[in-house]
Design a protein around this motif. Structure first.
Motif, PDB file in Angstrom:
ATOM      1  N   LYS A   1       4.909   0.186   9.330  1.00  0.00           N
ATOM      2  CA  LYS A   1       6.827  -0.345   9.573  1.00  0.00           C
ATOM      3  C   LYS A   1       7.369   1.119   9.117  1.00  0.00           C
ATOM      4  CE  LYS A   1       6.151  -5.393   7.963  1.00  0.00           C
ATOM      5  NZ  LYS A   1       6.278  -5.986   9.318  1.00  0.00           N
ATOM      6  N   ILE A   2       8.020   1.292  10.618  1.00  0.00           N
ATOM      7  CA  ILE A   2       8.630   2.330  10.216  1.00  0.00           C
ATOM      8  C   ILE A   2      10.346   2.007   8.936  1.00  0.00           C
ATOM      9  CG2 ILE A   2      10.279   4.053  11.901  1.00  0.00           C
ATOM     10  CD1 ILE A   2       9.027   3.401  14.011  1.00  0.00           C
TER      11      ILE A   2
ATOM     12  N   SER B   1       6.198   9.995   4.871  1.00  0.00           N
ATOM     13  CA  SER B   1       6.595   8.998   3.700  1.00  0.00           C
ATOM     14  C   SER B   1       7.688   7.911   4.501  1.00  0.00           C
ATOM     15  CB  SER B   1       7.216  10.062   2.753  1.00  0.00           C
ATOM     16  OG  SER B   1       8.059  11.058   3.824  1.00  0.00           O
ATOM     17  N   ASN B   2       7.580   8.111   5.102  1.00  0.00           N
ATOM     18  CA  ASN B   2       8.689   6.945   6.132  1.00  0.00           C
ATOM     19  C   ASN B   2       8.231   6.155   6.814  1.00  0.00           C
ATOM     20  OD1 ASN B   2      11.403   8.349   4.979  1.00  0.00           O
ATOM     21  ND2 ASN B   2      11.676   9.462   5.934  1.00  0.00           N
ATOM     22  N   ILE B   3       6.657   5.805   6.765  1.00  0.00           N
ATOM     23  CA  ILE B   3       6.068   4.697   7.394  1.00  0.00           C
ATOM     24  C   ILE B   3       5.455   4.461   6.067  1.00  0.00           C
ATOM     25  CG2 ILE B   3       4.623   4.663   8.866  1.00  0.00           C
ATOM     26  CD1 ILE B   3       4.972   7.370  10.373  1.00  0.00           C
ATOM     27  N   LEU B   4       5.876   3.301   6.006  1.00  0.00           N
ATOM     28  CA  LEU B   4       4.994   1.941   5.345  1.00  0.00           C
ATOM     29  C   LEU B   4       4.159   1.131   5.677  1.00  0.00           C
ATOM     30  CD1 LEU B   4       8.429   0.026   3.695  1.00  0.00           C
ATOM     31  CD2 LEU B   4       7.195   2.466   3.265  1.00  0.00           C
ATOM     32  N   VAL B   5       3.201   1.012   4.509  1.00  0.00           N
ATOM     33  CA  VAL B   5       1.845   0.561   4.929  1.00  0.00           C
ATOM     34  C   VAL B   5       1.385  -0.574   4.065  1.00  0.00           C
ATOM     35  CG1 VAL B   5       0.133   1.698   4.083  1.00  0.00           C
ATOM     36  CG2 VAL B   5      -0.210   0.601   5.938  1.00  0.00           C
TER      37      VAL B   5
ATOM     38  N   ALA C   1       0.774  -1.366  -0.070  1.00  0.00           N
ATOM     39  CA  ALA C   1      -0.247   0.125  -0.108  1.00  0.00           C
ATOM     40  C   ALA C   1       0.786   1.301  -0.185  1.00  0.00           C
ATOM     41  CB  ALA C   1      -1.018  -0.443   1.023  1.00  0.00           C
ATOM     42  N   GLY C   2       2.132   1.114  -0.245  1.00  0.00           N
ATOM     43  CA  GLY C   2       2.679   2.534  -0.288  1.00  0.00           C
ATOM     44  C   GLY C   2       3.326   3.459   0.737  1.00  0.00           C
ATOM     45  N   THR C   3       2.869   3.761   1.763  1.00  0.00           N
ATOM     46  CA  THR C   3       3.524   5.114   2.798  1.00  0.00           C
ATOM     47  C   THR C   3       2.048   6.026   2.772  1.00  0.00           C
ATOM     48  OG1 THR C   3       4.413   7.070   2.002  1.00  0.00           O
ATOM     49  CG2 THR C   3       6.148   5.555   2.036  1.00  0.00           C
TER      50      THR C   3
ATOM     51  N   ILE D   1      -2.993   3.310  14.026  1.00  0.00           N
ATOM     52  CA  ILE D   1      -1.650   2.702  12.629  1.00  0.00           C
ATOM     53  C   ILE D   1      -0.721   3.935  13.777  1.00  0.00           C
ATOM     54  CG2 ILE D   1      -0.876   5.128  11.359  1.00  0.00           C
ATOM     55  CD1 ILE D   1      -3.159   5.100   9.585  1.00  0.00           C
ATOM     56  N   CYS D   2      -1.275   4.334  15.129  1.00  0.00           N
ATOM     57  CA  CYS D   2      -0.357   5.668  15.829  1.00  0.00           C
ATOM     58  C   CYS D   2       0.258   3.818  16.919  1.00  0.00           C
ATOM     59  CB  CYS D   2      -1.233   6.216  17.143  1.00  0.00           C
ATOM     60  SG  CYS D   2      -0.109   6.721  18.382  1.00  0.00           S
ATOM     61  N   ARG D   3      -0.341   3.416  17.567  1.00  0.00           N
ATOM     62  CA  ARG D   3      -0.229   1.486  18.718  1.00  0.00           C
ATOM     63  C   ARG D   3       0.619   1.256  17.571  1.00  0.00           C
ATOM     64  NH1 ARG D   3      -4.478   0.091  18.792  1.00  0.00           N
ATOM     65  NH2 ARG D   3      -4.677  -1.829  17.143  1.00  0.00           N
ATOM     66  N   GLN D   4       0.531   1.235  16.359  1.00  0.00           N
ATOM     67  CA  GLN D   4       1.909   0.211  16.184  1.00  0.00           C
ATOM     68  C   GLN D   4       3.542   1.306  15.651  1.00  0.00           C
ATOM     69  OE1 GLN D   4       1.045  -2.268  12.552  1.00  0.00           O
ATOM     70  NE2 GLN D   4      -1.307  -1.074  12.953  1.00  0.00           N
ATOM     71  N   VAL D   5       3.515   2.389  15.336  1.00  0.00           N
ATOM     72  CA  VAL D   5       4.335   3.595  14.698  1.00  0.00           C
ATOM     73  C   VAL D   5       4.982   3.766  16.481  1.00  0.00           C
ATOM     74  CG1 VAL D   5       5.286   5.754  14.666  1.00  0.00           C
ATOM     75  CG2 VAL D   5       3.202   4.491  12.919  1.00  0.00           C
ATOM     76  N   LEU D   6       4.696   3.591  17.055  1.00  0.00           N
ATOM     77  CA  LEU D   6       4.573   3.725  19.054  1.00  0.00           C
ATOM     78  C   LEU D   6       5.616   2.157  18.804  1.00  0.00           C
ATOM     79  CD1 LEU D   6       1.668   5.211  20.846  1.00  0.00           C
ATOM     80  CD2 LEU D   6       4.293   6.195  20.750  1.00  0.00           C
ATOM     81  N   ALA D   7       5.058   1.344  19.467  1.00  0.00           N
ATOM     82  CA  ALA D   7       5.287  -0.471  18.902  1.00  0.00           C
ATOM     83  C   ALA D   7       6.426  -0.545  18.866  1.00  0.00           C
ATOM     84  CB  ALA D   7       4.469  -1.406  19.447  1.00  0.00           C
ATOM     85  N   GLY D   8       6.838   0.294  17.245  1.00  0.00           N
ATOM     86  CA  GLY D   8       8.411   0.344  16.753  1.00  0.00           C
ATOM     87  C   GLY D   8       9.013   1.443  17.156  1.00  0.00           C
ATOM     88  N   LEU D   9       9.270   2.263  17.669  1.00  0.00           N
ATOM     89  CA  LEU D   9       9.688   3.665  18.212  1.00  0.00           C
ATOM     90  C   LEU D   9       9.936   2.587  19.835  1.00  0.00           C
ATOM     91  CD1 LEU D   9       7.425   6.989  17.261  1.00  0.00           C
ATOM     92  CD2 LEU D   9       9.949   6.302  16.574  1.00  0.00           C
TER      93      LEU D   9
END
Length: 322
Positions: free
Chosen positions: A195-196, A184-188, A133-135, A160-168
């Motif tokens: 994914k970051i 543009s630096n968060i892929l989906v 799905a790109g970014t 979305i936020c929960r997954q980014v926070l888990a990555g961070l």
């Protein structure tokens, strides 16, 4: 999946809630319609060479190189191939830095690296998992809406936020600071797995007090202490800058445009830097939930020492509710 919201600014400042120990219980967002592209299985170590890959299409350009969608000729597995041309020393250094970091990571919320390839003409490339799905920037620009933009609902953004926070949280626990978090630096992918990616300007902290306020990354998403560490960087460790960028990213996805600018306005970097350092942080419209407004405020504290950490934010009601 997406609704248009009011864009009136909110001037009310909400009190910050205390961090909670509750585990996240909010369900994942609804998936996007499935696409024809299948996820590529991880290849055996050392199994991929440049001759094995067939270029299918260009996915994007930037940082002295090109990203291609490629297919393995023998397994039919699909990957993203990030190629950096051999004549750009700075770009090659960024790619090698990214490789160094990706080889250290193993998280479902960080893009996976399947190998590094030497290409003809001195080019080098990273073979990474393909996110069909790109970014998040792609979805924002192509998802529809009155002006060609999609505005994500709170429920979708919470997932979305929960997954980014888990990555961070994973990256920060391994002393890695991204320093260029943005849509543009968060892929989906089509299942809304997030994914970051893009670690070209990231930093691995070697020491507890290692400084991390250098002027790298996209300045629109930089935190105030990146510009003025003496004023806004009390107890600054670098990790808080990623949280500020996350707050701006969520605001942009919800509002449909970068929060410091009016829709369609072109940035003037000097004016933007002054707004970040001397103005009030952007706010959500009053039509949003109190939890969402509170979460954004926890991210966009100008004093970096008052900003919540990724681990604390994972327990915030905005992302932890069911």
């Amino acid at each position: 999946m997406a609704v248009i919201r009011s864009r009136r600014p909110l001037n009310l400042r909400l009190p910050l809630p205390e961090p909670s120990d509750r585990r996240p219980r909010f369900p994942l967002p609804l998936p996007l319609p499935p696409s024809a592209a299948a996820a590529a299985p991880p290849p055996p170590a050392g199994a991929i060479s440049a001759a094995d890959l067939e270029k299918l299409q260009v996915l994007g350009h930037g940082n002295g190189g090109t990203v291609y969608k490629v297919r393995h000729k023998h397994t039919a597995a699909v990957y993203a191939l990030k190629v950096v041309h051999g004549d750009g020393d700075g770009d090659r250094r960024q790619l090698l830095r990214e490789v160094s970091i990706l080889r250290r990571t193993d998280s479902p919320h960080v893009v996976k690296c399947h190998g590094v390839l030497d290409l003809p003409g001195g080019d080098i490339a990273i073979c990474m998992e393909y996110m069909d799905a790109g970014t998040l920037e792609t979805l924002l620009k192509t998802g529809g809406g009155a002006a060609g933009s999609v505005v994500f609902s709170e429920q979708i953004l919470a997932g979305i936020c929960r997954q980014v926070l888990a990555g961070l949280d994973y990256l920060h626990s391994h002393k890695i600071i991204h320093r260029d978090l943005k849509p543009s630096n968060i892929l989906v992918n089509h299942e809304m797995d997030v994914k970051i990616s893009d670690f070209g300007v990231s930093k691995i902290m070697q020491k507890t007090l290692d400084p991390c306020n250098s002027y790298v990354g996209t300045c629109a998403y930089m935190s105030p202490e990146r510009f003025d560490p003496d004023t806004y960087g009390s107890n600054y460790d670098g990790y808080a800058g990623d949280i500020w960028s996350l707050g701006l990213t969520l605001l942009e996805l919800y509002m449909g445009h970068f929060p410091y600018l009016a829709p369609g306005q072109r940035p003037d970097w000097a004016t933007l830097m002054c707004a970040i350092c001397f103005g009030e942080p952007p706010r959500l419209p009053e039509t949003t939930s109190e939890n969402f407004r509170s979460f954004i405020e926890c991210c966009l504290q100008k004093d970096s020492s008052k900003r919540w950490t990724a681990k604390q934010l994972l327990s915030h009601p905005f992302v932890s509710r069911r």
